[in-house]
Design a protein around this motif. Structure first.
Motif, PDB file in Angstrom:
ATOM      1  N   ALA A  26      -3.035  31.198  13.366  1.00 16.53           N
ATOM      2  CA  ALA A  26      -3.042  31.011  14.818  1.00 16.53           C
ATOM      3  C   ALA A  26      -3.309  32.342  15.515  1.00 16.53           C
ATOM      4  O   ALA A  26      -2.731  33.377  15.163  1.00 16.53           O
ATOM      5  CB  ALA A  26      -1.711  30.433  15.284  1.00 16.53           C
ATOM      6  N   GLU A  54      -4.493  26.480  14.148  1.00 14.80           N
ATOM      7  CA  GLU A  54      -3.459  26.471  15.176  1.00 14.80           C
ATOM      8  C   GLU A  54      -2.083  26.771  14.606  1.00 14.80           C
ATOM      9  O   GLU A  54      -1.109  26.901  15.363  1.00 14.80           O
ATOM     10  CB  GLU A  54      -3.438  25.095  15.871  1.00 14.80           C
ATOM     11  N   ARG A  55      -1.989  26.881  13.282  1.00 17.65           N
ATOM     12  CA  ARG A  55      -0.704  27.147  12.641  1.00 17.65           C
ATOM     13  C   ARG A  55      -0.639  28.602  12.183  1.00 17.65           C
ATOM     14  O   ARG A  55      -1.637  29.178  11.759  1.00 17.65           O
ATOM     15  CB  ARG A  55      -0.509  26.248  11.418  1.00 17.65           C
ATOM     16  N   HIS A  57      -2.388  22.778   4.407  1.00 19.92           N
ATOM     17  CA  HIS A  57      -1.767  24.035   4.814  1.00 19.92           C
ATOM     18  C   HIS A  57      -0.853  24.563   3.714  1.00 19.92           C
ATOM     19  O   HIS A  57      -0.868  25.756   3.395  1.00 19.92           O
ATOM     20  CB  HIS A  57      -0.972  23.836   6.101  1.00 19.92           C
ATOM     21  N   ASP A 108      -0.977  18.781   6.618  1.00 17.19           N
ATOM     22  CA  ASP A 108       0.242  19.411   6.105  1.00 17.19           C
ATOM     23  C   ASP A 108       0.060  19.833   4.653  1.00 17.19           C
ATOM     24  O   ASP A 108       0.441  20.939   4.257  1.00 17.19           O
ATOM     25  CB  ASP A 108       1.424  18.445   6.209  1.00 17.19           C
ATOM     26  N   ASP A 158      -6.755  22.265  12.965  1.00 16.98           N
ATOM     27  CA  ASP A 158      -5.311  22.133  12.756  1.00 16.98           C
ATOM     28  C   ASP A 158      -4.758  23.362  12.048  1.00 16.98           C
ATOM     29  O   ASP A 158      -3.743  23.933  12.456  1.00 16.98           O
ATOM     30  CB  ASP A 158      -5.022  20.863  11.946  1.00 16.98           C
TER      31      ASP A 158
END
Length: 240
Positions: free
Chosen positions: A200, A195-196, A136, A133, A192
């Protein structure tokens, strides 16, 4: 245990794209020649990034500003992805490269130099998604988003092309980290982020290999340029 500043010197051992100069104390300032990172994201015909696009075009020998802008963006994205992913994996921290606090120096050649303000090492973020988190927020939202906006202000380019560049840069940092990181840890963080949104759907990560769904336009530099190893094209498209 008394918190200390992260030992960013460990990052330089991975490669020049991972190196980070940082303040050792709260009162330290950036070395001579460094300018606020926010200036790199300025817009306008005289902005540093606009001038850099022209210089990259000259060095590549291309008359297409969008090709030079894409190649420049890919290199800068690789710099931010490398230092951020490297610090997260090797040091359990995410560097403070907020454009209003960090500084940058742009050499004539090679990757940009980065300087981060003083920051104590927090408790390790190795459990759950807390580290992902934070990564990102700091990397994708804090660095890659304003970088893409600045590039598009200088030269019109597809947002999805720049998202693909960012994903490619992240995957490249993952490959470089391979011999230096615990097996699977760097990949889990990179996967991770991929995928966001907005990364993504930009490509497919298999192991440490990545195949993007877009092209950085490098093949347009010249007839012998070819395509990159992770390009969506198997061979350069025929130019009209």
């Amino acid at each position: 245990m008394t918190a200390t500043a992260p030992d960013y010197r460990r990052l330089a051992a991975v490669g020049p794209y991972f190196a980070l100069d940082a303040a050792a104390t709260a009162t330290d300032g950036p070395p001579p020649g460094f300018r606020p990172l926010r200036e790199l994201y300025a817009a306008g015909p005289d902005a540093p990034l606009t001038a850099r696009v022209r210089e990259v075009a000259r060095r590549l020998g291309t008359a297409e500003p969008r090709v030079a802008a894409s190649i420049l963006h890919l290199g800068l994205a690789a710099r931010f992805c490398s230092v951020s992913l490297g610090a997260a994996v090797l040091l359990d921290v995410v560097p403070d490269l907020d454009p209003d606090r960090a500084y940058v120096r742009v050499p004539d050649q090679g990757p940009i130099d980065l300087w981060a303000p003083y920051r104590r090492t927090p408790e390790p973020w190795t459990h759950g998604s807390a580290l992902a988190d934070r990564l990102h927020h700091a990397l994708v939202e804090g660095q890659l988003a304003p970088l893409a906006a600045a590039v598009r202000a200088a030269v019109p380019l597809s947002e999805r092309l720049l998202d693909g560049n960012a994903a490619s840069a992240l995957a490249g940092a993952l490959r470089m980290l391979g011999p230096h990181a615990a097996p699977g840890r760097a990949r889990a963080l990179a996967a991770d982020l991929l995928e966001r949104p907005p990364l993504a759907g930009t490509g497919t990560l298999r192991g440490a290999g990545f195949r993007r769904n877009s092209c950085c336009l490098y093949y347009r530099v010249g007839p012998n340029a070819g395509v990159c190893g992770d390009c969506c094209f198997a061979r350069p498209p025929r130019r009209r």
